[in-house]
Every structure is written in structure tokens, then in C-alpha cells.
Design a protein around this motif. Structure first.
Motif, PDB file in Angstrom:
ATOM      1  N   UNK A  51      -7.492  31.909   7.224  1.00 28.90           N
ATOM      2  CA  UNK A  51      -6.448  32.532   8.038  1.00 28.90           C
ATOM      3  C   UNK A  51      -6.542  34.054   8.027  1.00 28.90           C
ATOM      4  N   UNK A  52      -6.129  34.661   9.139  1.00 29.17           N
ATOM      5  CA  UNK A  52      -6.048  36.120   9.210  1.00 29.17           C
ATOM      6  C   UNK A  52      -4.918  36.603   8.297  1.00 29.17           C
ATOM      7  N   UNK A  53      -4.937  37.893   7.980  1.00 25.98           N
ATOM      8  CA  UNK A  53      -3.911  38.456   7.093  1.00 25.98           C
ATOM      9  C   UNK A  53      -2.508  38.327   7.670  1.00 25.98           C
ATOM     10  N   UNK A  54      -2.387  38.309   9.004  1.00 24.83           N
ATOM     11  CA  UNK A  54      -1.075  38.217   9.652  1.00 24.83           C
ATOM     12  C   UNK A  54      -0.803  36.816  10.213  1.00 24.83           C
TER      13      UNK A  54
ATOM     14  N   UNK B   6       4.390  32.735   6.945  1.00 29.13           N
ATOM     15  CA  UNK B   6       3.696  33.949   7.351  1.00 29.13           C
ATOM     16  C   UNK B   6       2.750  34.365   6.224  1.00 29.13           C
ATOM     17  N   UNK B   7       1.506  34.613   6.598  1.00 28.03           N
ATOM     18  CA  UNK B   7       0.505  35.072   5.641  1.00 28.03           C
ATOM     19  C   UNK B   7      -0.340  33.933   5.113  1.00 28.03           C
ATOM     20  N   UNK B   8      -1.612  34.216   4.866  1.00 26.87           N
ATOM     21  CA  UNK B   8      -2.542  33.171   4.447  1.00 26.87           C
ATOM     22  C   UNK B   8      -2.187  32.511   3.118  1.00 26.87           C
ATOM     23  N   UNK B   9      -1.611  33.266   2.203  1.00 25.47           N
ATOM     24  CA  UNK B   9      -1.329  32.691   0.884  1.00 25.47           C
ATOM     25  C   UNK B   9      -0.137  31.740   0.910  1.00 25.47           C
TER      26      UNK B   9
END
Length: 138
Positions: free
Chosen positions: A27-30, A52-55
Motif C-alpha cells: 500500500x501507498x503511504x496515504x 488509513x495508512x498501510x500499517x
């Protein structure tokens, strides 16, 4: 460089690994994962329907959803691509934490940016999901 369709199909393989680091790298950072508000999984797990966010996304896929579902079986019904958008139709069968069976149809709309996933919009039969998760059998 892989096509968006190849990126998404590969992502499903990595999702099943339950390796949060490998999943986050998809996934992208955003990145965002948007599911219907008030869906049964989010309510049962006291979890957001908009990650929201890859993590955060990776933690849900690798760990949190498995608190509710086991013996997960995903059957693809169709995968369609147009430019950077990939649509996946699937049926998920699983066993709920209490031992009841779960089965629902899903549609995921992925938007790919470069070689990573930027957004996932998830659709499912929310009423059917709610009944299977929360209603007692007669």
C-alpha cells in the motif's frame, strides 16, 4: 512493472500470508480502505470502517480480522481491470468466533498508483452479514 490487475491478484496471495510487513508494503503511504459504515465486522470488532495508512490496513488483515473469522475460504467470481482500477468480486466463507458459519459476497474496487495500492472500496451485503454475526439462530 506489473499491471494493476497483477498487483491486485498478488496482493490477495500476500494477504493470506498474514505477514503484516509484507502486507503494508503493498500500500501507498496515504492508502485508504473504506468499508460500509456500521458493517457487522467493524461493529463486532469495535473497529473503524475507514482505515488509513498501510500499517493500520495491514494490522487488520494480518491480525484483527482473524479474531472474528477462521477457516477463511475466498473464491473469486471475477476480476476486471480498466486503467489503474481493478474490481474483484468474491465470495468469502469462514467460521465465526462462536463457531457459526459465515458466507457473504463482496466487491472490492482497488485503485493502484504505480506498483502499490492507493485505495480499496469494499462493498458487501451488510444486512446478510449483520444477521450472520449478530442474530441468534431460531
Amino acid at each position: 512493472m506489473s499491471s494493476p490487475k497483477e498487483i491486485v491478484l498478488n496482493a490477495w496471495k500476500i494477504f493470506s500470508s498474514r505477514d503484516a510487513e509484507r502486507i503494508a508494503a503493498l500500500f501507498t503511504d496515504d492508502a485508504e480502505w473504506i468499508a460500509p459504515k456500521g458493517n457487522a465486522t467493524a461493529v463486532a470488532l469495535d473497529h473503524t470502517d475507514h482505515m488509513v495508512g498501510p500499517h493500520q490496513i495491514a494490522r487488520f488483515i494480518a491480525q484483527e480480522m482473524h479474531k472474528m473469522f477462521s477457516n477463511i475460504d475466498i473464491a473469486f467470481r471475477g476480476v476486471y481491470a480498466d486503467g489503474d482500477v481493478v474490481i474483484v468480486e468474491e465470495r468469502m466463507r469462514a467460521t465465526l468466533a462462536g463457531g457459526k458459519p459465515y458466507e457473504n459476497d463482496y466487491c472490492f474496487v482497488f485503485t493502484v498508483a504505480g506498483d502499490r495500492i492507493r485505495q480499496v472500496r469494499e462493498y458487501m451485503d451488510t444486512r446478510k452479514g449483520w444477521r450472520m454475526v449478530f442474530e441468534q439462530e431460531a
